[in-house]
Design a protein around this motif. Sequence first.
Motif, PDB file in Angstrom:
ATOM      1  N   SER A  83      -4.974   0.898   6.231  1.00 38.99           N
ATOM      2  CA  SER A  83      -5.146   1.658   7.405  1.00 38.99           C
ATOM      3  C   SER A  83      -3.989   2.213   7.974  1.00 38.99           C
ATOM      4  O   SER A  83      -4.028   3.162   8.869  1.00 38.99           O
ATOM      5  CB  SER A  83      -5.774   0.876   8.625  1.00 38.99           C
ATOM      6  OG  SER A  83      -4.617  -0.620   8.796  1.00 38.99           O
ATOM      7  N   ASN A  84      -2.698   2.050   7.465  1.00 38.92           N
ATOM      8  CA  ASN A  84      -1.404   2.669   7.995  1.00 38.92           C
ATOM      9  C   ASN A  84      -0.846   3.471   6.940  1.00 38.92           C
ATOM     10  O   ASN A  84       0.039   4.175   7.593  1.00 38.92           O
ATOM     11  CB  ASN A  84      -0.398   1.440   8.228  1.00 38.92           C
ATOM     12  CG  ASN A  84      -0.683   0.571   9.365  1.00 38.92           C
ATOM     13  OD1 ASN A  84      -1.199   0.968  10.356  1.00 38.92           O
ATOM     14  ND2 ASN A  84      -0.167  -0.817   9.152  1.00 38.92           N
ATOM     15  N   THR A  85      -1.708   3.752   5.921  1.00 35.78           N
ATOM     16  CA  THR A  85      -1.146   4.843   4.898  1.00 35.78           C
ATOM     17  C   THR A  85      -1.472   6.243   5.721  1.00 35.78           C
ATOM     18  O   THR A  85      -2.536   6.429   6.259  1.00 35.78           O
ATOM     19  CB  THR A  85      -1.934   4.713   3.517  1.00 35.78           C
ATOM     20  OG1 THR A  85      -1.799   3.650   3.011  1.00 35.78           O
ATOM     21  CG2 THR A  85      -1.654   5.812   2.809  1.00 35.78           C
ATOM     22  N   LYS A  86      -0.465   6.934   5.649  1.00 32.13           N
ATOM     23  CA  LYS A  86      -0.568   8.488   6.296  1.00 32.13           C
ATOM     24  C   LYS A  86      -1.126   9.215   5.243  1.00 32.13           C
ATOM     25  O   LYS A  86      -0.990   9.199   4.176  1.00 32.13           O
ATOM     26  CB  LYS A  86       0.865   9.054   6.338  1.00 32.13           C
ATOM     27  CG  LYS A  86       0.920  10.344   7.274  1.00 32.13           C
ATOM     28  CD  LYS A  86       2.234  10.697   7.596  1.00 32.13           C
ATOM     29  CE  LYS A  86       2.633  12.029   8.469  1.00 32.13           C
ATOM     30  NZ  LYS A  86       3.908  12.433   8.553  1.00 32.13           N
ATOM     31  N   ASP A 108       2.706   4.450   1.134  1.00 26.80           N
ATOM     32  CA  ASP A 108       3.172   5.098   2.342  1.00 26.80           C
ATOM     33  C   ASP A 108       2.287   6.277   2.685  1.00 26.80           C
ATOM     34  O   ASP A 108       1.821   6.645   3.993  1.00 26.80           O
ATOM     35  CB  ASP A 108       4.662   5.489   2.583  1.00 26.80           C
ATOM     36  CG  ASP A 108       5.504   4.074   2.274  1.00 26.80           C
ATOM     37  OD1 ASP A 108       5.453   3.142   3.175  1.00 26.80           O
ATOM     38  OD2 ASP A 108       5.877   3.730   1.162  1.00 26.80           O
ATOM     39  N   TYR A 137       0.733  -1.147  -0.062  1.00 21.07           N
ATOM     40  CA  TYR A 137       0.048  -0.115  -0.111  1.00 21.07           C
ATOM     41  C   TYR A 137       0.912   1.353   0.070  1.00 21.07           C
ATOM     42  O   TYR A 137       2.053   1.132   0.391  1.00 21.07           O
ATOM     43  CB  TYR A 137      -0.921   0.070   1.005  1.00 21.07           C
ATOM     44  CG  TYR A 137      -1.921  -0.936   1.170  1.00 21.07           C
ATOM     45  CD1 TYR A 137      -2.892  -1.341   0.061  1.00 21.07           C
ATOM     46  CD2 TYR A 137      -2.053  -1.903   2.220  1.00 21.07           C
ATOM     47  CE1 TYR A 137      -3.983  -2.252   0.012  1.00 21.07           C
ATOM     48  CE2 TYR A 137      -3.050  -2.812   2.165  1.00 21.07           C
ATOM     49  CZ  TYR A 137      -4.135  -3.261   1.228  1.00 21.07           C
ATOM     50  OH  TYR A 137      -4.824  -3.950   1.086  1.00 21.07           O
ATOM     51  N   ASP A 161      -3.739  13.167   9.387  1.00 24.86           N
ATOM     52  CA  ASP A 161      -2.517  12.693   9.960  1.00 24.86           C
ATOM     53  C   ASP A 161      -1.601  14.007  10.239  1.00 24.86           C
ATOM     54  O   ASP A 161      -0.687  14.308  11.082  1.00 24.86           O
ATOM     55  CB  ASP A 161      -1.637  11.620   9.499  1.00 24.86           C
ATOM     56  CG  ASP A 161      -2.445  10.230   9.596  1.00 24.86           C
ATOM     57  OD1 ASP A 161      -3.040  10.038  10.710  1.00 24.86           O
ATOM     58  OD2 ASP A 161      -2.861   9.636   8.780  1.00 24.86           O
TER      59      ASP A 161
END
Length: 468
Positions: A255-258, A230, A228, A314
């Motif tokens: 879900s960890n993509t900024k 970053d 995915y 974020d």
Amino acid sequence: MKDMSYDAVIGRKNDIMKGAVGIDYTEMEYGKIGFDYEELMKKVPYSFEKIREIQRESKVGNTPLFELKNLTSLVRSVSKKGKGARIFLKDESANCSGSFKDRRAALSVYHATKIGYKGVISATSGNYGAAVASQASQRGIKSIVVQEVFDSRKIGQPEIVEKGRKCEAFNSEVVQLTAGPELFYVFLTLLEETGYFNSSLYSPYGIAGVETLGYEIAEEVMNQEGKYPDVVVATHAGGGNLTGTARGLIKAGASNTKIIGASVDLKGLHMASDKDFNRKSFTTGHTGFGIPFATLPDRSDVPRNAARALRYMDQYVTVKQGEVFYVTQALAVLEGLERGPAGNTSLAAALSIARDMDEDQIIVVQETEYTGAGKHPTAQLTFAKENGIKIKRGNPMKEIPGKNIVIPEKFNQISAKKIDLNKLKRSYIKNAVSNIQINELTVKDIKFLAEDCNLTESKVKEILKEMK
């Protein structure tokens, strides 16, 4: 005969909206300020796959994802060794009316048609009007677009005039107004008179339509690169673009993509001011919308805005007008893609952010928009000069909105500036409490504020205590 005075119409706005959107927002409200956000999003009665199907049949979605190799090389040439992320661009100009807003309009207009409305209305000076008009034409219903176009001299911005022409090309009735409070009043009166559907940017239909954009980005980057992205940079104005994209990324598993929001810095200009109206070169994607909508999201044309940027953002950065114009030209010259300047706000930010990321990381610029005669940089810069704005080359940090536009002399002068998110979250909490003049909050209200600001409940209590 109904009282059609300004105060009377504004006083009926909740009843008008209920009939024009088909949602009773009071059902989701609780406590003194809270409302069930996820329950609001569930008011969209279509599965995610059904939404994708609706968009496919109306020429929306599945837009190309390009790697911008030449711009990536340029970024690396001014970055430290090992730095300079790979830059990808989701080309939303490939949608039928030329922007990501087709995704919002496709679902809203489909729903309006399905439940029996004879027409749709949108209040926008931007690409959304063209998107609504395009979708209404395809579905065989009428559309009205209400635009804020002119200052008191009856001089219209070329970009907005361009968009009006596009709406008319799609057979929409375009109502053009001067800057000021009349926009919302006229919008409400038209909804009441026609009984048309409020195809609002900020309804749950509008946000759900953008979720497919985030989902496609995650899906395509995973298929091409095996991971995915970053970082995804989304242009931020009213918040729907960022909110829908973030929700789509999460649905796809990224879900960890900024998520980084980007706006053009128009500090010092008032968006509803007759004096300032034609002294800005960007009608959307700027801080005049981005900051107020982040800190007071329910200022929109529906009782509860489904765009809640602080839940998902974020990081928030700004870029200068001159930087965006510079990057628009760089995209055309180096990548062979001529796209409208406003859509390149997030690209300008990404070119700065990528310099501090590792070479093996991926940053995705989340959207582009079509360009045209009035939207082209030449038209906008010429109009700026005619309105007393000085155009020059130099250090973009010396740009003063409303006074000058400073186009960089060198690529490494592009520098996205961070906005203090914690400060925005404090402002949101202050607005939420002071707007209804209350002294005590329920446990559920505290929980709602925490969710809406992406903070812990203890942090919210700490801020409230500081506010006494």
